[in-house]
Design an enzyme around this catalytic site. Structure first.
Site, PDB file in Angstrom:
ATOM      1  N   LYS A 135       0.085  -1.124   0.358  1.00  0.00           N
ATOM      2  CA  LYS A 135      -0.120   0.111   0.112  1.00  0.00           C
ATOM      3  C   LYS A 135       1.064   1.233  -0.434  1.00  0.00           C
ATOM      4  CE  LYS A 135      -2.733   3.436   0.355  1.00  0.00           C
ATOM      5  NZ  LYS A 135      -3.993   4.011   0.627  1.00  0.00           N
ATOM      6  N   CYS A 137      -2.745  10.755   1.478  1.00  0.00           N
ATOM      7  CA  CYS A 137      -2.596  10.533   1.530  1.00  0.00           C
ATOM      8  C   CYS A 137      -0.407  10.210   1.206  1.00  0.00           C
ATOM      9  CB  CYS A 137      -2.954   9.197   0.693  1.00  0.00           C
ATOM     10  SG  CYS A 137      -4.506   8.938   1.418  1.00  0.00           S
TER      11      CYS A 137
HETATM   12  N1  SAJ Z   1      -1.393  15.345  -8.840  1.00  0.00           N
HETATM   13  C1  SAJ Z   1      -0.238  15.504  -9.843  1.00  0.00           C
HETATM   14  N2  SAJ Z   1      -0.168  15.325 -10.957  1.00  0.00           N
HETATM   15  C2  SAJ Z   1      -0.405  14.331 -10.953  1.00  0.00           C
HETATM   16  C3  SAJ Z   1      -1.787  13.448  -9.996  1.00  0.00           C
HETATM   17  C4  SAJ Z   1      -2.016  13.817  -9.188  1.00  0.00           C
HETATM   18  O1  SAJ Z   1       0.178  16.612  -9.350  1.00  0.00           O
HETATM   19  O2  SAJ Z   1      -0.598  13.389 -12.833  1.00  0.00           O
HETATM   20  C5  SAJ Z   1      -1.145  15.961  -6.942  1.00  0.00           C
HETATM   21  C6  SAJ Z   1      -2.946  15.820  -6.970  1.00  0.00           C
HETATM   22  O3  SAJ Z   1      -3.274  17.040  -7.846  1.00  0.00           O
HETATM   23  C7  SAJ Z   1      -3.286  16.296  -5.820  1.00  0.00           C
HETATM   24  C8  SAJ Z   1      -1.704  14.929  -5.668  1.00  0.00           C
HETATM   25  O4  SAJ Z   1      -1.034  14.935  -6.712  1.00  0.00           O
HETATM   26  O5  SAJ Z   1      -2.200  17.595  -4.900  1.00  0.00           O
HETATM   27  C9  SAJ Z   1      -2.619  13.737  -4.969  1.00  0.00           C
HETATM   28  O6  SAJ Z   1      -3.554  12.771  -5.699  1.00  0.00           O
HETATM   29  P1  SAJ Z   1      -4.562  11.872  -6.498  1.00  0.00           P
HETATM   30  O7  SAJ Z   1      -5.046  11.879  -7.355  1.00  0.00           O
HETATM   31  O8  SAJ Z   1      -2.766  11.126  -7.041  1.00  0.00           O
HETATM   32  O9  SAJ Z   1      -4.472  11.414  -4.615  1.00  0.00           O
HETATM   33  P2  SAJ Z   1      -5.109  11.248  -4.101  1.00  0.00           P
HETATM   34  O10 SAJ Z   1      -4.088  11.004  -2.687  1.00  0.00           O
HETATM   35  O11 SAJ Z   1      -6.706  11.127  -3.891  1.00  0.00           O
HETATM   36  O12 SAJ Z   1      -5.242   9.714  -3.998  1.00  0.00           O
HETATM   37  C10 SAJ Z   1      -4.522   8.488  -3.775  1.00  0.00           C
HETATM   38  C11 SAJ Z   1      -4.535   7.196  -4.464  1.00  0.00           C
HETATM   39  N3  SAJ Z   1      -3.420   5.991  -5.009  1.00  0.00           N
HETATM   40  C12 SAJ Z   1      -2.812   5.674  -5.826  1.00  0.00           C
HETATM   41  O13 SAJ Z   1      -3.224   5.881  -6.786  1.00  0.00           O
HETATM   42  C13 SAJ Z   1      -1.904   4.921  -6.239  1.00  0.00           C
HETATM   43  C14 SAJ Z   1      -5.445   5.958  -4.441  1.00  0.00           C
HETATM   44  O14 SAJ Z   1      -6.258   5.028  -4.803  1.00  0.00           O
HETATM   45  C15 SAJ Z   1      -5.229   6.059  -2.948  1.00  0.00           C
HETATM   46  O15 SAJ Z   1      -6.233   5.206  -2.128  1.00  0.00           O
HETATM   47  C16 SAJ Z   1      -5.517   7.337  -1.771  1.00  0.00           C
HETATM   48  O16 SAJ Z   1      -4.150   8.217  -2.315  1.00  0.00           O
HETATM   49  C17 SAJ Z   1      -4.781   7.294  -0.453  1.00  0.00           C
HETATM   50  O17 SAJ Z   1      -6.264   6.967   0.333  1.00  0.00           O
HETATM   51  O18 SAJ Z   1      -3.792   6.264  -0.086  1.00  0.00           O
END
Ligand code: SAJ
Length: 431
Positions: free
Chosen positions: A205, A259
């Site tokens: 995870k 996360c």
């Molecule tokens: N972000 C970027 N560039 C990207 C993608 C995201 O800058 O290309 C930024 C977003 O704007 C945001 C941050 O990253 O600020 C995180 O967003 P996210 O959409 O990547 O992830 P979370 O935090 O919403 O959810 C993640 C997910 N993990 C993965 O995809 C591996 C989700 O599946 C998990 O369940 C969740 O963390 C968790 O609770 O751990």
């Protein structure tokens, strides 16, 4: 299995709540337990605090269906207890006090043959070093119950779909424990279920979120390099991603949420010496709000009294969650440099700073518009209507989200993070 179980879900946050509802709708008798009386009251009132509509509908459906009940005390007669409490960090160190308290609270209720599952994301080793000792301290023989770690993996914005469809990894403490948990999860998820030991599941995870953090850091590094080279990083990344074995994420103003900015510390904290890449990625992502401030400073000098209108307070598009939001950090940095700020977000309601009541309020007399979140609601912004409200027509788009040409045509100077600069900063040539 098919047989109904009596299940208690401990912690009704963004994971525990939909999980409890999903299990209730699968026919189990579920008690949702939380220490927060106001939260329970809100759930009784139709869960207006849940902004993700499919989750709210699922929860209301489960409550109305009668198989999900809410309680401020832990039921003694459940066969399965599922812990879904937060695991934040304090100064980059994991705070496992909620997991410890939840384990201690449930321990006296466990009877031989019961199933204890932890869904909270935890540093590798937590099941053995925190959960099991909490049981032992309460006089529970852990060998008489099934103990498993089944980390949640759903993404805010698509929680219900992912709860139903994502594969799961379940780590069992001793032979047979993961199978017991699988039987329960198989009643509501259609995704594959993989079983392993607890510490592997814990690691898997945390690796998933760390992989994403490292990948985004790479994208951010490419954005800064591309600006120097006079290349559009977004175009370059899209072209590279056509390769069947390349999948680079998107640059942005920082990584938020509860996360991804947190979980990599669970690894680097375990051993700082072998986690250099992970730590560097974290630093790169934490630096991104500083980059945005520097770019603003190229147009509007610090301490010039400039007023910055920020669009978006949520940590990412189309969610109301503002935890660890890059906007919060950006505002702090801007204030330190003497700028004044306004923030508008049509999705988020709760934010540590102040939110403007309307888009117009936020924009009036601003010297720059800084787009921090690509909410759908911002896609249709009309630069021709916005221009006259401003003191200066300057757009800083940190997500490459708005149509730059349209804004330029309306008289805006446009800077796009990672976009093609007409004046590459320092073009590097081989010596
Ligand atoms: N972000 C970027 N560039 C990207 C993608 C995201 O800058 O290309 C930024 C977003 O704007 C945001 C941050 O990253 O600020 C995180 O967003 P996210 O959409 O990547 O992830 P979370 O935090 O919403 O959810 C993640 C997910 N993990 C993965 O995809 C591996 C989700 O599946 C998990 O369940 C969740 O963390 C968790 O609770 O751990």
């Amino acid at each position: 299995m098919g047989s109904r179980m009596k299940v208690c879900v401990q912690g009704l946050g963004y994971i525990g709540l939909p999980t409890a509802a999903m299990m209730a709708l699968a026919g189990h008798e579920v008690v949702g337990y939380d220490v927060d009386a106001r939260l329970l009251q809100s759930l009784e009132n139709g869960a207006p605090h849940v902004k993700e509509e499919p989750v709210r509908a699922l929860v209301v459906g489960a409550l109305n269906g009668g198989h999900l009940t809410l309680s401020d005390t832990l039921p003694a007669d459940a066969e399965a207890y599922i812990v879904c409490v937060p695991t934040p960090t304090i100064d980059h160190k994991p705070d496992l006090s909620f997991v410890q308290a939840a384990s201690s609270a449930v321990a006296p209720l466990l009877r031989a043959g019961d199933l204890l599952i932890v869904e909270s994301t935890v540093p590798p080793g937590t099941m053995d070093r925190v959960v099991v000792p909490a049981l032992l301290a309460a006089g529970v023989d852990p060998d008489t119950i099934a103990i498993a770690h089944c980390p949640e993996r759903v993404i805010p914005g698509a929680i219900v779909k992912e709860l139903r469809e994502n594969s799961r990894v379940i780590g069992g403490r001793k032979p047979g424990d993961a199978e017991r948990a699988r039987t329960l999860y198989a009643t509501f998820t259609s995704g594959a279920i993989f079983t392993t030991d607890t510490v592997t599941a814990e690691l898997v995870k945390v690796i998933e979120n760390t992989y994403r953090d490292v990948n985004i850091a790479f994208a951010n590094e490419l954005a800064l390099l591309s600006e120097e080279l006079g290349v559009d990083a977004h175009e370059a990344i899209a072209l590279a991603n056509n390769h069947p074995r390349v999948n680079i994420l998107s640059p942005g103003p920082g990584v938020g949420g509860h996360c991804i900015p947190v979980d990599p510390h669970f690894l680097s904290n375990a051993n700082p010496f072998v986690t250099e890449l992970i730590q560097t990625a974290r630093r790169i992502n934490e630096r991104m709000p500083h980059v945005v401030v520097r770019r603003i400073g190229e147009y509007l000098a610090p301490r010039s009294g400039a007023r910055i209108a920020i669009l978006g307070a949520a940590y990412k598009a189309n969610v109301d969650d503002t935890r660890e939001s890059p906007t919060e950090r950006l505002e702090e940095l801007l204030h330190e440099r003497g700028y004044t700020t306004t923030v508008f977000d049509p999705v988020a309601e709760r934010y540590r700073g102040m939110l403007s009541a309307s888009l117009e309020d936020a924009l009036r007399d601003a010297d720059a518009v800084v787009l921090m979140v690509g909410h759908d609601a911002f896609a249709e912004l009309d630069p021709a209507a916005i221009g006259p409200l401003l003191r200066r027509r300057l757009l800083i788009d940190t997500r490459a989200f708005l149509p730059a040409e349209r804004w330029a045509a309306a008289g805006f100077d446009v800077y796009t993070l990672g976009g093609k600069r007409r004046d590459p900063l320092h073009f590097v040539t081989a010596s």
